[in-house]
Write a protein that holds these residues in place. Structure first.
Motif, short mmCIF file in Angstrom:
data_model
loop_
_atom_site.label_atom_id
_atom_site.label_comp_id
_atom_site.label_asym_id
_atom_site.label_seq_id
_atom_site.Cartn_x
_atom_site.Cartn_y
_atom_site.Cartn_z
N ALA A 62 -11.73 -1.17 13.69
CA ALA A 62 -11.20 0.01 13.33
C ALA A 62 -9.89 0.31 13.33
O ALA A 62 -9.61 0.37 14.98
CB ALA A 62 -12.12 1.30 13.37
N LEU A 63 -9.02 0.88 12.90
CA LEU A 63 -7.61 1.25 13.34
C LEU A 63 -7.19 2.57 13.17
O LEU A 63 -7.48 3.03 12.09
CB LEU A 63 -6.78 0.19 12.27
CG LEU A 63 -5.25 0.47 12.34
CD1 LEU A 63 -4.48 0.15 13.73
CD2 LEU A 63 -4.60 -0.24 11.50
N ALA A 64 -6.65 2.99 14.05
CA ALA A 64 -6.12 4.24 14.01
C ALA A 64 -4.57 4.26 14.60
O ALA A 64 -4.30 3.95 15.70
CB ALA A 64 -6.91 5.36 15.19
N LYS A 65 -3.62 4.70 13.70
CA LYS A 65 -2.20 4.49 13.79
C LYS A 65 -1.95 5.98 14.70
O LYS A 65 -2.27 7.16 14.20
CB LYS A 65 -1.43 4.55 12.54
CG LYS A 65 -1.90 3.24 11.94
CD LYS A 65 -1.04 3.08 10.68
CE LYS A 65 -1.37 1.97 9.60
NZ LYS A 65 -0.53 1.70 8.45
N ARG A 66 -1.38 5.90 15.72
CA ARG A 66 -0.77 7.13 16.30
C ARG A 66 0.74 6.91 16.77
O ARG A 66 0.86 6.15 17.86
CB ARG A 66 -1.73 7.78 17.19
CG ARG A 66 -2.03 9.18 17.11
CD ARG A 66 -3.24 9.67 17.85
NE ARG A 66 -3.65 9.20 18.83
CZ ARG A 66 -4.91 9.09 19.61
NH1 ARG A 66 -5.83 9.91 18.72
NH2 ARG A 66 -5.26 8.42 20.69
N GLY A 67 1.72 7.57 16.17
CA GLY A 67 2.94 7.39 16.64
C GLY A 67 3.26 5.79 16.41
O GLY A 67 2.81 5.24 15.36
N ARG A 68 3.93 5.08 17.42
CA ARG A 68 4.29 3.83 17.16
C ARG A 68 3.28 2.85 17.70
O ARG A 68 3.39 1.66 17.89
CB ARG A 68 5.68 3.52 17.86
CG ARG A 68 5.61 3.86 19.26
CD ARG A 68 7.15 3.70 19.93
NE ARG A 68 7.02 4.34 21.29
CZ ARG A 68 8.33 4.26 22.08
NH1 ARG A 68 9.29 3.74 21.34
NH2 ARG A 68 8.25 4.90 23.23
N ARG A 69 2.35 3.53 18.25
CA ARG A 69 1.20 2.63 18.63
C ARG A 69 0.15 2.48 17.64
O ARG A 69 -0.23 3.34 16.86
CB ARG A 69 0.56 2.58 19.94
CG ARG A 69 1.05 4.18 20.68
CD ARG A 69 0.70 3.87 21.98
NE ARG A 69 1.92 3.64 22.85
CZ ARG A 69 2.01 3.83 24.22
NH1 ARG A 69 1.02 3.52 25.02
NH2 ARG A 69 2.95 4.05 25.05
#
Lengths: 259, 259
Positions: A62-69
DNA sequence: GAAACACTACGGTCTTGACCGAAGTATCCG
DNA sequence: CGGATACTTCGGTCAAGACCGTAGTGTTTC
């Protein structure tokens, strides 16, 4: 149509060493960034990016984008179960060479396994609970007795959904000890309790756990577990970091290099 | 040293379509010969021989030589569990395309899953047992109640080790129905009983099961399961072979051909 | 706005291993 | 014994994909 090809697709995904390393690193339930996963898997970021895309697309991560990471974690407990299972099979696989790998001693001693504890300590705890008839265990299931329920109650372990779910105990074959430890809601509750009361601490950037002095005392008084040794059989010191090579990750001198 | 590479090795083994087909074919617990496995996997005997050697060496398959044939079966229930797990993950994997594949309808209806039953019928049985409080189930474990114990007793289901093992019930997520059915000793006992009393029969060379007229009657009276349809929702006929393409193997016009 | 950072896309190299044809070794059968 | 069957070994071909260098996009920081 047939199920073969479908499981092959997933298995092939896990079957690449770099990806397997990523998944293993996530087995403790943490979320890690793409860079961190690139490091643990020993490949360059570009390569890791490709792997991570595949794993996400397949629904393993599962992927969570937060800012540039981008933070990745295992997509579901089902994935963790498969990995657990693979470890077990991988361990007793080539029968002949069931090598007790030295090194990683800290990991063998105590570690997290997705959401619960594993390793020598966890097996000892499970043994003790079974021995005292607080828990009934067998290969296919586990069950908390009434005595066990009140034991945990007195201990102050929060079984959380105890009232809603009446069955929530599961044995999980320990790949290092080859004996079952406790998983499921009960296993998770024990880990939570142990962390919260400082019985054990996470080793930085590893799924290893060290038992604190408090933990040593509590394990002795609560479960009668004494001197489960950190390295070999000599003294009662538990969880000394110096004992074994820690597979900790220090993201500094990090030459990826070909595997 | 790290666990990643080890699980990768096993996963890669399962990750080849030909080998995955072989393993899938053995999921029902049968033993098959090298030739049969070559056929189901769709490769030439030479190729299959290589695959089988690898799987045996890795400890995934057990080998029994008898005369000029070699019989293979899954080496342990652990292997079966991993395959079960992979099916589950493979199924809910790409979330978007959770296609209910038509075809293989007979398989969706009833089949064996290593040593127990799976498919619509098995899920219905589990539902019923839970509903009647004969069994407590949740994601991490299962448990037979006293009422359940006497229910099976009266029914004449031999729980075998019931006296020795007190916990022996396990939920197994059904890959076609995406709901749990019963595995473990209880699941195995139910399948044994069903086969012995002609409720269900094996479909030749497949892990599909057909429900006999006796079975239809017994399922209705014993579990209150009526008209679980064989193909679509219309009549009560159960398990007609004509309903769905059976993935049966007829080892005659068998052009392997490249996959 | 520029530079640093986190990550992704593309292109080309190179290794791995799946595959089958041909030939070889056991086993059974008449 | 001789032929058929079941399986394995060997050798050569070929495709898939893991890998990284280079070059991009988007985000944060100063």
């Amino acid at each position: 149509m047939d199920t073969g090809p479908k499981i092959a697709q997933v298995a092939a995904l896990i079957g690449d060493p770099a990806r397997a390393n990523m998944l293993s690193a996530l087995m403790d339930g943490r979320t890690l960034t793409a860079s961190e996963l690139a490091y643990v898997s020993g490949v360059a970021p570009q390569t890791a990016s490709g792997h991570l895309a595949k794993l996400s697309d397949a629904g393993l991560l599962a992927l969570a984008k937060r800012g540039r990471r981008r933070y990745f974690r295992l997509a579901s407990p089902h994935v963790a179960r498969v990995l657990e299972g693979l470890m077990v099979v991988a361990q007793d696989g080539p029968a002949r060479q069931r090598n007790l790998w030295r090194g990683g001693e800290t990991l063998r001693h105590a570690r997290t396994c997705y959401d619960h504890m594993a390793g020598r300590i966890a097996v000892a705890i499970a043994d003790r609970l079974v021995q005292q008839s607080f828990i009934l265990l067998d290969e296919d299931g586990g069950q908390l007795t009434d005595a066990g329920r009140s034991f945990f109650n007195e201990l102050g372990v929060d079984l959380g959904l105890a009232s809603k779910r009446r069955v929530f105990c599961r044995p999980c074959l320990d790949w290092s000890e080859r004996r079952p430890h406790l998983a499921g809601a009960v296993g998770a509750a024990i880990l939570d309790h142990a962390l919260e009361h400082d019985w054990v601490e996470h080793v930085r950037d590893s799924r290893a756990l060290v038992v604190t002095p408090v933990g040593v005392r509590e394990l002795a008084t609560t479960f009668g577990i004494e001197g489960v040794p950190p390295t070999d059989g000599h003294d009662g010191r538990v969880g000394s970091l110096s004992g074994g090579r820690v597979s900790a990750i220090t993201v500094e001198s990090a030459p990826p290099g070909r595997r």
